[in-house]
Motif scaffolding. Structure first.
Motif, PDB file in Angstrom:
ATOM      1  N   ALA A 171      48.249  31.159  37.606  1.00 30.67           N
ATOM      2  CA  ALA A 171      48.098  32.538  36.725  1.00 30.67           C
ATOM      3  C   ALA A 171      48.966  33.453  37.562  1.00 30.67           C
ATOM      4  O   ALA A 171      48.667  33.716  38.838  1.00 30.67           O
ATOM      5  N   HIS A 172      49.292  34.364  36.671  1.00 29.68           N
ATOM      6  CA  HIS A 172      50.049  35.442  37.403  1.00 29.68           C
ATOM      7  C   HIS A 172      49.228  36.791  37.596  1.00 29.68           C
ATOM      8  O   HIS A 172      48.345  36.774  36.904  1.00 29.68           O
ATOM      9  N   TYR A 173      49.429  37.628  38.467  1.00 32.89           N
ATOM     10  CA  TYR A 173      48.580  38.759  38.744  1.00 32.89           C
ATOM     11  C   TYR A 173      48.649  39.475  37.655  1.00 32.89           C
ATOM     12  O   TYR A 173      47.677  40.532  37.548  1.00 32.89           O
ATOM     13  N   TYR A 174      49.443  39.389  36.655  1.00 29.29           N
ATOM     14  CA  TYR A 174      49.447  40.372  35.499  1.00 29.29           C
ATOM     15  C   TYR A 174      48.471  39.871  34.255  1.00 29.29           C
ATOM     16  O   TYR A 174      48.432  40.593  33.271  1.00 29.29           O
ATOM     17  N   GLN A 175      47.950  38.702  34.431  1.00 24.41           N
ATOM     18  CA  GLN A 175      47.224  38.127  33.456  1.00 24.41           C
ATOM     19  C   GLN A 175      45.844  38.784  33.300  1.00 24.41           C
ATOM     20  O   GLN A 175      45.130  39.675  34.345  1.00 24.41           O
ATOM     21  N   GLY A 212      56.985  46.685  47.168  1.00 22.59           N
ATOM     22  CA  GLY A 212      57.191  45.276  47.413  1.00 22.59           C
ATOM     23  C   GLY A 212      56.563  44.571  45.946  1.00 22.59           C
ATOM     24  O   GLY A 212      56.225  45.267  44.947  1.00 22.59           O
ATOM     25  N   SER A 213      56.692  43.117  46.226  1.00 23.72           N
ATOM     26  CA  SER A 213      56.101  42.532  44.899  1.00 23.72           C
ATOM     27  C   SER A 213      54.658  42.694  44.845  1.00 23.72           C
ATOM     28  O   SER A 213      54.032  43.338  45.597  1.00 23.72           O
ATOM     29  N   THR A 214      54.171  41.875  43.863  1.00 29.44           N
ATOM     30  CA  THR A 214      52.787  41.803  43.451  1.00 29.44           C
ATOM     31  C   THR A 214      51.768  41.670  44.775  1.00 29.44           C
ATOM     32  O   THR A 214      50.839  42.449  45.100  1.00 29.44           O
ATOM     33  N   THR A 215      52.373  40.594  45.215  1.00 30.63           N
ATOM     34  CA  THR A 215      51.543  40.296  46.632  1.00 30.63           C
ATOM     35  C   THR A 215      51.825  41.184  47.565  1.00 30.63           C
ATOM     36  O   THR A 215      50.755  41.362  48.324  1.00 30.63           O
ATOM     37  N   HIS A 241      57.565  32.829  29.732  1.00 29.77           N
ATOM     38  CA  HIS A 241      58.129  31.694  29.476  1.00 29.77           C
ATOM     39  C   HIS A 241      59.028  31.393  30.630  1.00 29.77           C
ATOM     40  O   HIS A 241      58.970  30.122  31.051  1.00 29.77           O
ATOM     41  N   PHE A 242      59.820  32.144  31.421  1.00 31.43           N
ATOM     42  CA  PHE A 242      60.448  31.939  32.465  1.00 31.43           C
ATOM     43  C   PHE A 242      59.759  31.378  33.622  1.00 31.43           C
ATOM     44  O   PHE A 242      60.262  30.380  34.122  1.00 31.43           O
ATOM     45  N   MET A 243      58.565  31.794  33.730  1.00 30.27           N
ATOM     46  CA  MET A 243      57.629  31.256  34.774  1.00 30.27           C
ATOM     47  C   MET A 243      57.565  29.493  34.631  1.00 30.27           C
ATOM     48  O   MET A 243      57.395  28.737  35.503  1.00 30.27           O
ATOM     49  N   ALA A 244      56.998  29.164  33.446  1.00 33.50           N
ATOM     50  CA  ALA A 244      56.624  27.863  32.840  1.00 33.50           C
ATOM     51  C   ALA A 244      57.854  26.997  33.116  1.00 33.50           C
ATOM     52  O   ALA A 244      57.929  25.934  33.349  1.00 33.50           O
ATOM     53  N   PRO A 279      59.529  46.899  43.103  1.00 37.07           N
ATOM     54  CA  PRO A 279      60.959  47.421  43.064  1.00 37.07           C
ATOM     55  C   PRO A 279      61.736  47.287  41.686  1.00 37.07           C
ATOM     56  O   PRO A 279      62.838  47.630  41.582  1.00 37.07           O
ATOM     57  N   GLU A 280      61.049  46.863  40.932  1.00 39.65           N
ATOM     58  CA  GLU A 280      61.419  46.969  39.278  1.00 39.65           C
ATOM     59  C   GLU A 280      61.316  48.453  38.690  1.00 39.65           C
ATOM     60  O   GLU A 280      61.909  48.727  37.751  1.00 39.65           O
ATOM     61  N   CYS A 281      60.918  49.489  39.422  1.00 43.14           N
ATOM     62  CA  CYS A 281      60.867  50.872  39.069  1.00 43.14           C
ATOM     63  C   CYS A 281      62.121  51.402  39.475  1.00 43.14           C
ATOM     64  O   CYS A 281      62.972  50.865  40.349  1.00 43.14           O
ATOM     65  N   VAL A 298      58.602  47.740  31.420  1.00 47.19           N
ATOM     66  CA  VAL A 298      57.066  48.126  31.939  1.00 47.19           C
ATOM     67  C   VAL A 298      57.435  49.088  33.146  1.00 47.19           C
ATOM     68  O   VAL A 298      56.751  50.016  33.298  1.00 47.19           O
ATOM     69  N   HIS A 299      58.115  48.584  34.161  1.00 40.92           N
ATOM     70  CA  HIS A 299      58.495  49.283  35.083  1.00 40.92           C
ATOM     71  C   HIS A 299      59.263  50.497  35.048  1.00 40.92           C
ATOM     72  O   HIS A 299      59.211  51.490  35.650  1.00 40.92           O
ATOM     73  N   HIS A 300      60.549  50.338  34.340  1.00 43.79           N
ATOM     74  CA  HIS A 300      61.562  51.176  34.257  1.00 43.79           C
ATOM     75  C   HIS A 300      61.085  52.562  33.713  1.00 43.79           C
ATOM     76  O   HIS A 300      61.570  53.582  33.847  1.00 43.79           O
ATOM     77  N   THR A 354      53.412  41.005  26.900  1.00 46.97           N
ATOM     78  CA  THR A 354      53.557  39.661  26.648  1.00 46.97           C
ATOM     79  C   THR A 354      52.768  38.882  27.539  1.00 46.97           C
ATOM     80  O   THR A 354      51.977  37.794  26.999  1.00 46.97           O
ATOM     81  N   MET A 355      52.681  39.550  28.726  1.00 45.29           N
ATOM     82  CA  MET A 355      51.790  38.760  29.873  1.00 45.29           C
ATOM     83  C   MET A 355      50.478  38.874  29.359  1.00 45.29           C
ATOM     84  O   MET A 355      49.625  37.886  29.393  1.00 45.29           O
ATOM     85  N   ARG A 356      49.932  39.801  28.543  1.00 38.56           N
ATOM     86  CA  ARG A 356      48.564  40.415  28.270  1.00 38.56           C
ATOM     87  C   ARG A 356      48.148  39.607  27.120  1.00 38.56           C
ATOM     88  O   ARG A 356      47.163  39.487  26.494  1.00 38.56           O
ATOM     89  N   GLY A 372      49.136  34.117  41.827  1.00 38.26           N
ATOM     90  CA  GLY A 372      50.167  34.650  42.722  1.00 38.26           C
ATOM     91  C   GLY A 372      51.158  35.717  42.333  1.00 38.26           C
ATOM     92  O   GLY A 372      51.167  35.694  40.884  1.00 38.26           O
ATOM     93  N   ASP A 373      52.069  35.835  43.001  1.00 36.21           N
ATOM     94  CA  ASP A 373      53.414  36.403  42.345  1.00 36.21           C
ATOM     95  C   ASP A 373      54.546  35.358  42.056  1.00 36.21           C
ATOM     96  O   ASP A 373      54.129  34.162  42.168  1.00 36.21           O
ATOM     97  N   SER A 374      55.641  35.545  41.475  1.00 34.61           N
ATOM     98  CA  SER A 374      56.569  34.692  40.880  1.00 34.61           C
ATOM     99  C   SER A 374      56.817  33.621  41.932  1.00 34.61           C
ATOM    100  O   SER A 374      57.136  32.472  41.621  1.00 34.61           O
ATOM    101  N   THR A 430      70.473  35.469  41.396  1.00 34.87           N
ATOM    102  CA  THR A 430      69.753  35.888  39.962  1.00 34.87           C
ATOM    103  C   THR A 430      68.220  35.810  40.188  1.00 34.87           C
ATOM    104  O   THR A 430      67.519  34.963  40.799  1.00 34.87           O
ATOM    105  N   TYR A 431      67.709  36.757  39.795  1.00 33.42           N
ATOM    106  CA  TYR A 431      66.142  37.159  39.962  1.00 33.42           C
ATOM    107  C   TYR A 431      65.559  35.994  38.964  1.00 33.42           C
ATOM    108  O   TYR A 431      65.869  35.663  37.862  1.00 33.42           O
ATOM    109  N   ILE A 432      64.407  35.690  39.388  1.00 36.43           N
ATOM    110  CA  ILE A 432      63.647  34.339  38.860  1.00 36.43           C
ATOM    111  C   ILE A 432      63.193  34.987  37.441  1.00 36.43           C
ATOM    112  O   ILE A 432      63.046  33.764  36.471  1.00 36.43           O
ATOM    113  N   ASN A 433      63.054  36.140  37.049  1.00 41.32           N
ATOM    114  CA  ASN A 433      62.895  36.648  35.828  1.00 41.32           C
ATOM    115  C   ASN A 433      64.221  36.397  34.799  1.00 41.32           C
ATOM    116  O   ASN A 433      64.874  37.327  34.489  1.00 41.32           O
ATOM    117  N   SER A 434      64.414  35.204  34.453  1.00 40.39           N
ATOM    118  CA  SER A 434      65.769  34.979  33.980  1.00 40.39           C
ATOM    119  C   SER A 434      65.535  33.407  33.185  1.00 40.39           C
ATOM    120  O   SER A 434      64.590  32.772  33.564  1.00 40.39           O
TER     121      SER A 434
HETATM  122  P1  13P Z   1      56.259  39.282  41.078  1.00 34.81           P
HETATM  123  O1  13P Z   1      54.853  39.132  41.103  1.00 34.81           O
HETATM  124  O2  13P Z   1      57.071  38.429  41.845  1.00 34.81           O
HETATM  125  O3  13P Z   1      56.288  40.571  42.066  1.00 34.81           O
HETATM  126  O4  13P Z   1      56.964  39.837  39.675  1.00 34.81           O
HETATM  127  C1  13P Z   1      56.646  40.593  38.991  1.00 34.81           C
HETATM  128  C2  13P Z   1      57.045  40.587  37.518  1.00 34.81           C
HETATM  129  O5  13P Z   1      57.478  41.545  36.694  1.00 34.81           O
HETATM  130  C3  13P Z   1      56.735  39.257  37.010  1.00 34.81           C
HETATM  131  O6  13P Z   1      57.131  39.333  35.705  1.00 34.81           O
END
Ligand code: 13P
Ligand code: SF4
Length: 305
Positions: free
Chosen positions: A25-29, A215-218, A64-67, A201-203, A176-178, A264-266, A41-43, A113-117
């Motif tokens: 599970a991601h920390y946004y769950q 930093g990342s969520t972690t 989806h991109f995580m799965a 850093p997505e802000c 969400v961050h922007h 979507t996370m929630r 964890g973080d991504s 490429t950011y993993i969010n892809s």
């Molecule tokens: P991290 O958990 O890798 O910081 O990513 C944030 C995020 O937006 C995940 O979708």
């Protein structure tokens, strides 16, 4: 006393054991999903964990991109996404065709490429990064001085601060961050004058300029644990508040903006996780022609992580 949430959690734990499955599970769950995850964890940490798990089945409580990343890294495992429509609007800001065109426009640039892809976009990339390792990934590229960073423009501009390479940012962003504004952050700071501000850093650059930590969520969770500050303003999705409060009962955490909510996370519920295990749905697969080059780009990242 048992309530409905506990009953569902127990059912899920039972199904996980029965199917030799692991719940990532991601920390946004939602809190109740984080409570029963085998790994949170973080991504970056989630990808690393998926790559080395011994379980037969991975239930990915994330988007989806995580799965998809887990399916690419572990083709021999069954990867389940509890809610098929849980996508990431940031990942949708670039298609494989658009990346192909951009590559032609900047033929001398490496593509980070950011993993969010999507998997298709990863397949056309030289290397993947996450928010936890973007700077390290960019600086690991020795043979190019220009880097096309997709899809998150904010992460690209933040990374550019820590490299001599020319960074060409894509136009994508995480809604969400922007949309957190500097004025919102300043107003929260005014109410909590002693508080530190930790941001993802997505802000935007303007919001990051107000941050004491980026930093990342972690990274944010670690910073919150280590700082002497008793009040911390949080510039990332509200799901992290669960871990922050659990780990730091004597500190106060304040969200920088009420908009820090990833729909979507929630959208994933305990019922979705239970149904996913019971019915073995929704199985995420990636065609071999896409998975092979995408895995190469992911593996390059994992080698330096
Ligand atoms: P991290 O958990 O890798 O910081 O990513 C944030 C995020 O937006 C995940 O979708
Ligand atoms: Fe995508 Fe942003 Fe939600 Fe993360 S928080 S899943 S980047 S929309």
């Amino acid at each position: 006393m048992c309530n409905d949430v506990q009953v569902l959690q127990e059912e899920i734990r039972h199904l996980l054991r029965q199917k030799n499955a692991i719940l990532l599970a991601h920390y946004y769950q939602r809190d109740e999903i984080q409570e029963i995850a085998d790994f949170l964890g973080d991504s970056l940490a989630l990808s690393m964990n998926a790559a080395r798990t011994k379980a037969d089945v991975i239930v990915f409580a994330g988007v989806h991109f995580m799965a998809e990343s887990a399916a690419i890294l572990c083709p021999e495992k069954t990867v389940l996404l509890p809610r098929l429509k849980a996508g990431c609007p940031l990942a949708d800001t670039i298609t494989a065709e658009e990346l192909e065109t951009a590559r032609k426009q900047y033929p001398d640039a490496a593509v980070v490429t950011y993993i969010n892809s999507s998997a298709a976009v990863k397949a056309k990339s030289d290397i993947i990064c996450t928010s936890a390792n973007a700077v390290r990934v960019v600086n690991s590229i020795k043979d190019r001085n220009r880097i096309l960073m997709v899809p998150d423009g904010n992460l690209a501009r933040y990374t550019a601060r820590f490299t001599d390479k020319e960074i060409i940012p894509w136009r994508g962003f995480c809604p969400v961050h922007h949309y957190v504004t500097p004025d919102e952050v300043k107003a929260v700071k005014a109410h909590h004058p002693g508080a530190k501000f930790a941001a993802h850093p997505e802000c935007t650059e303007e919001v990051l300029a107000l941050a004491d930590f980026i930093g990342s969520t972690t990274g944010i969770i670690r910073y919150a644990r280590e700082t002497d500050a008793k009040e911390i303003i949080i510039g990332t999705e509200r799901g992290v508040m669960y871990q922050l409060r659990m780990q730091n009962p004597n500190k106060t955490f304040i969200l920088a903006s009420e908009r820090l909510f990833c729909e979507t996370m929630r959208s994933i519920t305990l019922e979705d996780v239970r149904d996913a295990l019971e019915e073995m749905k929704h199985i995420i697969t990636v065609p071999a022609a896409i998975a092979a080059p995408a895995k190469k780009a992911l593996d390059r990242m994992l080698e330096i992580s």
